[in-house]
Design an enzyme around this catalytic site. Structure first.
Site, short mmCIF file in Angstrom:
data_model
loop_
_atom_site.label_atom_id
_atom_site.label_comp_id
_atom_site.label_asym_id
_atom_site.label_seq_id
_atom_site.Cartn_x
_atom_site.Cartn_y
_atom_site.Cartn_z
N GLU A 29 -5.32 20.91 -36.75
CA GLU A 29 -3.98 20.33 -36.74
C GLU A 29 -2.94 21.35 -37.23
O GLU A 29 -1.86 21.48 -36.65
CB GLU A 29 -3.94 19.07 -37.61
CG GLU A 29 -4.80 17.92 -37.08
CD GLU A 29 -6.22 17.94 -37.64
OE1 GLU A 29 -6.85 16.88 -37.67
OE2 GLU A 29 -6.71 19.02 -38.03
N CYS A 61 -7.89 14.91 -41.74
CA CYS A 61 -8.36 14.79 -43.13
C CYS A 61 -7.24 14.35 -44.07
O CYS A 61 -6.06 14.57 -43.81
CB CYS A 61 -8.94 16.13 -43.60
SG CYS A 61 -7.71 17.43 -43.85
N CYS A 119 -4.35 17.30 -43.77
CA CYS A 119 -3.62 17.40 -42.50
C CYS A 119 -2.65 16.23 -42.33
O CYS A 119 -1.62 16.37 -41.67
CB CYS A 119 -4.61 17.44 -41.34
SG CYS A 119 -5.56 18.98 -41.27
N TRP A 151 -40.54 39.75 -20.87
CA TRP A 151 -39.75 38.57 -20.49
C TRP A 151 -40.53 37.66 -19.56
O TRP A 151 -41.25 38.11 -18.67
CB TRP A 151 -38.45 39.00 -19.80
CG TRP A 151 -37.68 40.03 -20.56
CD1 TRP A 151 -37.44 41.32 -20.20
CD2 TRP A 151 -37.03 39.85 -21.82
NE1 TRP A 151 -36.70 41.96 -21.14
CE2 TRP A 151 -36.43 41.09 -22.16
CE3 TRP A 151 -36.91 38.78 -22.70
CZ2 TRP A 151 -35.71 41.27 -23.33
CZ3 TRP A 151 -36.20 38.96 -23.87
CH2 TRP A 151 -35.61 40.20 -24.17
N THR A 198 -43.00 36.40 -34.76
CA THR A 198 -42.10 36.71 -33.65
C THR A 198 -41.49 38.10 -33.82
O THR A 198 -41.36 38.85 -32.84
CB THR A 198 -40.98 35.65 -33.56
OG1 THR A 198 -41.57 34.38 -33.28
CG2 THR A 198 -39.97 35.99 -32.48
N ASP A 210 -42.30 40.77 -30.90
CA ASP A 210 -41.22 41.09 -29.96
C ASP A 210 -40.20 42.09 -30.49
O ASP A 210 -39.42 42.65 -29.70
CB ASP A 210 -40.48 39.81 -29.57
CG ASP A 210 -41.37 38.84 -28.81
OD1 ASP A 210 -42.31 39.30 -28.15
OD2 ASP A 210 -41.12 37.62 -28.90
N ARG A 218 -25.24 39.03 -27.81
CA ARG A 218 -24.77 40.27 -27.17
C ARG A 218 -23.90 40.00 -25.95
O ARG A 218 -23.78 40.85 -25.07
CB ARG A 218 -25.97 41.16 -26.82
CG ARG A 218 -26.74 41.62 -28.06
CD ARG A 218 -27.75 42.71 -27.78
NE ARG A 218 -28.89 42.26 -27.02
CZ ARG A 218 -29.95 41.63 -27.54
NH1 ARG A 218 -29.98 41.33 -28.83
NH2 ARG A 218 -30.96 41.28 -26.79
#
Length: 366
Positions: A60, A83, A92, A176, A202, A206, A213
């Site tokens: 706002e 609020c 606000c 992949w 993981t 990997d 990105r």
């Protein structure tokens, strides 16, 4: 009490603009919800705004600051109840009254008890007309994670998994399983969450960066949290080597003094926690800790075992499944578990998204 809406379609149009504003900063407003706001005067949009990065300023205020016109007799559209409490910013509602805005439309009540169902009364006492419920279905969908975070002790968890057409999660010869378009969609999902949760397995397998990105959204990369009981994570992994740029947290149990010193030098935050039955971490307690750290939208991006564990314990709210159009047969490893297969046999919650060959299926778990 609702005010009479004579031109409902126009009001829906302006609220939809506010919703589009709110969606821009989803995942980047920390504990605060991402709110969108539009101000209209004489049927012209004179102000637009959304909650700022990290939660301030509020939508706002940003919309009001956008305006170059006087705001008397204008109409304000907000996706969430304005609020009324003092926090990092003043209420606000005070600003709305000060600017002599004539009408306020908000879509849904704020579950925050400091404001819940109170701003309407405050604004009406100042002679401002107020209505709520506009585009309620769409707004409920937008704020499902915020409502869970406010109403329950656990954060909202979205789990993601990628599989081949024949249900394998690993290709032995190729990093992949899915295509570039699926991977781009994953980067977008990352940008819409507070943190990514994964395991050391993981990272070892990997060596991912686990950041966003997409050009222009790099700064939206979420914090990264790793479950690593015995501190097996390699110091030279990408995630550790970039921990000075993107906040990185490790939950661990077994002390390794030399490694702890190295990790701390690289700005990794280490949190030691106790193990439970069978010398394993209690995943629910980990989520409670994550919530206490200020995270409310969690993106679980891990191997099939950790994902299945969260599903079995009913700690996942949404499951995003990327399915390749190709079978990998003998090159495949780690098939999906029964807990995942059971969900895949159900009808997706939303329409299947075609990603130029791959399919994205979304499931609401609870």
């Amino acid at each position: 009490m609702f005010i009479k809406i004579n031109n409902f379609q126009n009001h829906k149009y302006y609220m939809n603009l506010a919703l589009k504003q709110a969606k821009i900063n989803i995942g980047s407003t920390k504990k605060n919800p991402s709110v969108g706001c539009v101000i209209v005067k004489n049927k012209n949009v004179i102000g637009i705004g959304r909650t700022g990065i990290n939660g301030t300023p509020h939508a706002e205020k940003n919309a009001i600051n956008f305006c170059t016109n006087t705001l008397n007799n204008s109409i304000l559209y907000s996706t969430l109840e304005p609020c009324i409490h003092y926090g990092k910013t003043p209420p606000c509602t005070n600003l709305i009254k000060l600017k002599k805005i004539k009408k306020v439309f908000f879509s849904i009540y704020d579950p925050d008890l400091r404001t819940h169902k109170q701003s309407e009364k405050i604004l009406k006492r100042s002679g401002i007309k107020v209505s709520n419920g506009l585009l309620l279905k769409e707004t409920k969908k937008l704020y499902k994670s915020y409502f869970k975070s406010k109403n329950q002790s656990l954060p909202f968890v979205t789990a993601k998994i990628a599989i081949s057409k024949d249900y394998f999660t690993v290709n032995k010869k190729n990093k992949w399983i899915t295509n570039n378009f699926s991977r781009g969609r994953v980067h977008l999902m990352r940008s819409q969450h507070d943190c990514i949760l994964t395991s050391y397995k993981t990272i070892i397998k990997d060596n991912p960066m686990l950041n966003c990105r997409i050009k222009g959204l790099e700064s939206r990369s979420p914090d990264r949290i790793i479950i690593d009981k015995n501190l097996k994570i390699p110091i030279n992994s990408k995630i550790i080597q970039t921990s000075n740029k993107i906040p990185t947290i490790i939950f661990y149990n077994k002390d390794n003094v030399k490694k702890i010193i190295k990790l701390k030098k690289l700005k990794v935050k280490l949190i030691k926690i106790n193990t439970e039955k069978k010398n394993n971490f209690d995943l629910k307690k980990i989520l409670l800790l994550i919530k206490k750290l200020g995270y409310s939208r969690i993106f679980l991006e891990s191997g099939v075992d950790l994902c299945s564990s969260f599903l079995i314990l009913k700690l996942v709210n949404e499951l995003q499944v990327f399915i390749s159009s190709k079978k990998i047969n003998k090159l495949g490893a780690y098939k999906i578990t029964n807990s995942i297969k059971k969900i895949l046999n159900k009808k997706p919650t939303t329409n299947i998204v075609n990603l130029l060959g791959d399919d994205l299926k979304s499931y609401s778990i609870k």
